[in-house]
Motif scaffolding. Structure first.
Motif, PDB file in Angstrom:
ATOM      1  N   GLY A 185      46.690  21.336  54.519  1.00 22.09           N
ATOM      2  CA  GLY A 185      47.329  22.113  53.459  1.00 22.09           C
ATOM      3  C   GLY A 185      46.893  23.566  53.415  1.00 22.09           C
ATOM      4  N   VAL A 186      45.915  23.936  54.230  1.00 27.01           N
ATOM      5  CA  VAL A 186      45.463  25.330  54.276  1.00 27.01           C
ATOM      6  C   VAL A 186      45.870  25.910  55.630  1.00 27.01           C
ATOM      7  CG1 VAL A 186      43.503  26.917  54.178  1.00 27.01           C
ATOM      8  CG2 VAL A 186      43.509  24.863  52.751  1.00 27.01           C
ATOM      9  N   GLY A 187      46.856  26.763  55.601  1.00 26.98           N
ATOM     10  CA  GLY A 187      47.320  27.398  56.826  1.00 26.98           C
ATOM     11  C   GLY A 187      46.580  28.695  57.085  1.00 26.98           C
ATOM     12  N   ALA A 188      46.927  29.329  58.187  1.00 28.02           N
ATOM     13  CA  ALA A 188      46.256  30.570  58.576  1.00 28.02           C
ATOM     14  C   ALA A 188      46.493  31.678  57.551  1.00 28.02           C
ATOM     15  CB  ALA A 188      46.733  31.006  59.958  1.00 28.02           C
ATOM     16  N   SER A 189      47.700  31.772  57.024  1.00 27.10           N
ATOM     17  CA  SER A 189      47.988  32.813  56.028  1.00 27.10           C
ATOM     18  C   SER A 189      47.210  32.579  54.746  1.00 27.10           C
ATOM     19  CB  SER A 189      49.489  32.855  55.722  1.00 27.10           C
ATOM     20  OG  SER A 189      50.196  33.239  56.874  1.00 27.10           O
ATOM     21  N   THR A 190      47.092  31.322  54.341  1.00 23.46           N
ATOM     22  CA  THR A 190      46.331  30.994  53.135  1.00 23.46           C
ATOM     23  C   THR A 190      44.849  31.294  53.339  1.00 23.46           C
ATOM     24  OG1 THR A 190      47.919  29.267  52.567  1.00 23.46           O
ATOM     25  CG2 THR A 190      45.769  29.164  51.483  1.00 23.46           C
ATOM     26  N   ALA A 191      44.325  30.954  54.507  1.00 23.91           N
ATOM     27  CA  ALA A 191      42.910  31.236  54.799  1.00 23.91           C
ATOM     28  C   ALA A 191      42.656  32.735  54.782  1.00 23.91           C
ATOM     29  CB  ALA A 191      42.523  30.633  56.152  1.00 23.91           C
ATOM     30  N   ARG A 192      43.583  33.509  55.340  1.00 24.72           N
ATOM     31  CA  ARG A 192      43.432  34.968  55.315  1.00 24.72           C
ATOM     32  C   ARG A 192      43.484  35.478  53.880  1.00 24.72           C
ATOM     33  NH1 ARG A 192      47.419  39.658  57.453  1.00 24.72           N
ATOM     34  NH2 ARG A 192      48.819  38.471  56.149  1.00 24.72           N
ATOM     35  N   MET A 193      44.350  34.900  53.080  1.00 23.54           N
ATOM     36  CA  MET A 193      44.449  35.283  51.665  1.00 23.54           C
ATOM     37  C   MET A 193      43.132  34.976  50.947  1.00 23.54           C
ATOM     38  SD  MET A 193      46.357  36.646  49.347  1.00 23.54           S
ATOM     39  CE  MET A 193      47.995  36.576  50.020  1.00 23.54           C
ATOM     40  N   MET A 194      42.531  33.833  51.268  1.00 30.26           N
ATOM     41  CA  MET A 194      41.245  33.478  50.661  1.00 30.26           C
ATOM     42  C   MET A 194      40.177  34.502  51.028  1.00 30.26           C
ATOM     43  SD  MET A 194      41.050  29.336  51.048  1.00 30.26           S
ATOM     44  CE  MET A 194      39.530  29.228  50.076  1.00 30.26           C
ATOM     45  N   LEU A 195      40.150  34.901  52.311  1.00 37.74           N
ATOM     46  CA  LEU A 195      39.154  35.870  52.768  1.00 37.74           C
ATOM     47  C   LEU A 195      39.441  37.271  52.238  1.00 37.74           C
ATOM     48  CD1 LEU A 195      38.731  34.533  56.395  1.00 37.74           C
ATOM     49  CD2 LEU A 195      36.963  34.557  54.623  1.00 37.74           C
ATOM     50  N   SER A 196      40.661  37.493  51.766  1.00 40.72           N
ATOM     51  CA  SER A 196      40.984  38.767  51.133  1.00 40.72           C
ATOM     52  C   SER A 196      40.626  38.735  49.652  1.00 40.72           C
ATOM     53  CB  SER A 196      42.476  39.085  51.290  1.00 40.72           C
ATOM     54  OG  SER A 196      42.781  39.334  52.640  1.00 40.72           O
ATOM     55  N   GLY A 197      40.739  37.553  49.059  1.00 44.70           N
ATOM     56  CA  GLY A 197      40.474  37.417  47.627  1.00 44.70           C
ATOM     57  C   GLY A 197      39.005  37.310  47.272  1.00 44.70           C
ATOM     58  N   MET A 198      38.206  36.802  48.195  1.00 46.54           N
ATOM     59  CA  MET A 198      36.768  36.637  47.951  1.00 46.54           C
ATOM     60  C   MET A 198      36.015  36.944  49.232  1.00 46.54           C
ATOM     61  SD  MET A 198      36.924  32.978  45.901  1.00 46.54           S
ATOM     62  CE  MET A 198      35.163  32.773  45.743  1.00 46.54           C
ATOM     63  N   LYS A 199      34.756  37.323  49.084  1.00 43.80           N
ATOM     64  CA  LYS A 199      33.910  37.533  50.261  1.00 43.80           C
ATOM     65  C   LYS A 199      33.548  36.172  50.842  1.00 43.80           C
ATOM     66  CE  LYS A 199      31.935  41.835  48.643  1.00 43.80           C
ATOM     67  NZ  LYS A 199      30.750  42.547  48.175  1.00 43.80           N
TER      68      LYS A 199
END
Length: 195
Positions: free
Chosen positions: A79-93
């Motif tokens: 359920g966690v795709g590459a775009s979502t993972a990138r969004m997570m790394l953009s939203g938090m350190k």
């Protein structure tokens, strides 16, 4: 597989960077975390991950291997795709993401765009043990600061089949006794003896 690219940053934005590598421009999708790290640089090296799907081939860039390793952990969760993972790394350190997962902080993970309650819970269930046992994204993990002899030694040790946490600990010990002139092969030998 493309492990990294090194060159001039031709175009930079908070979501992507185009790196000129000897006349070839590589378009890399990046997180806000990576953008912040390279914002004032005109050139450098980024670790990469090539994500291949039925419809596209996307190259993701990371300021350091630690962010890349966390990205790989995140996309391993259903359920966690590459775009979502990138969004997570953009939203938090990266440290904040690891801490939220290890501490089971669903609300903090939900605060990231694209992460709902079920996905946050799945991240915690699937990654909590991996991240808390000293995996590649551990808060206190040994992370070489640049592509130096330490990085080469660590890569050599892990390619020999040695687990990353054990390789990191052995390399830390080896570096205490090493000089700036210690060749790579000797650093690897000392690390192997420290296991």
């Amino acid at each position: 597989m493309i492990a990294f690219v090194r060159g001039n940053f031709i175009i930079k934005s908070p979501a992507q960077v185009i790196v000129d590598v000897n006349g070839v421009g590589y378009e890399l999708q990046i997180s806000l975390n990576t953008y912040t790290a390279i914002a004032n640089s005109s050139s450098g090296q980024l670790s990469t991950y090539l994500h291949i799907t039925e419809n596209a081939q996307t190259l993701f860039g990371f300021h350091d291997n630690r962010e890349k390793e966390l990205f790989l952990q995140l996309i391993s969760v259903s359920g966690v795709g590459a775009s979502t993972a990138r969004m997570m790394l953009s939203g938090m350190k990266p440290d904040e993401i690891v801490k939220a997962i290890v501490q089971g902080n669903v609300k903090q993970l939900e605060s990231i765009k694209g992460i709902g309650k079920k996905t946050a819970e799945r991240l915690i269930v699937e990654l909590k043990d991996k991240l808390s046992k000293g995996s590649t994204a551990n808060l206190d993990a040994f992370v070489p600061q640049s592509n130096t002899i330490e990085v080469d030694a660590l890569n050599a040790l892990t390619s020999l089949g040695i687990g990353r946490p054990l390789a990191e600990a052995a390399l830390k010990k080896a570096l205490k006794n090493a000089t700036s002139n210690t060749p790579l092969e000797e650093l690897i030998r000392i690390s192997l003896k420290n296991m």
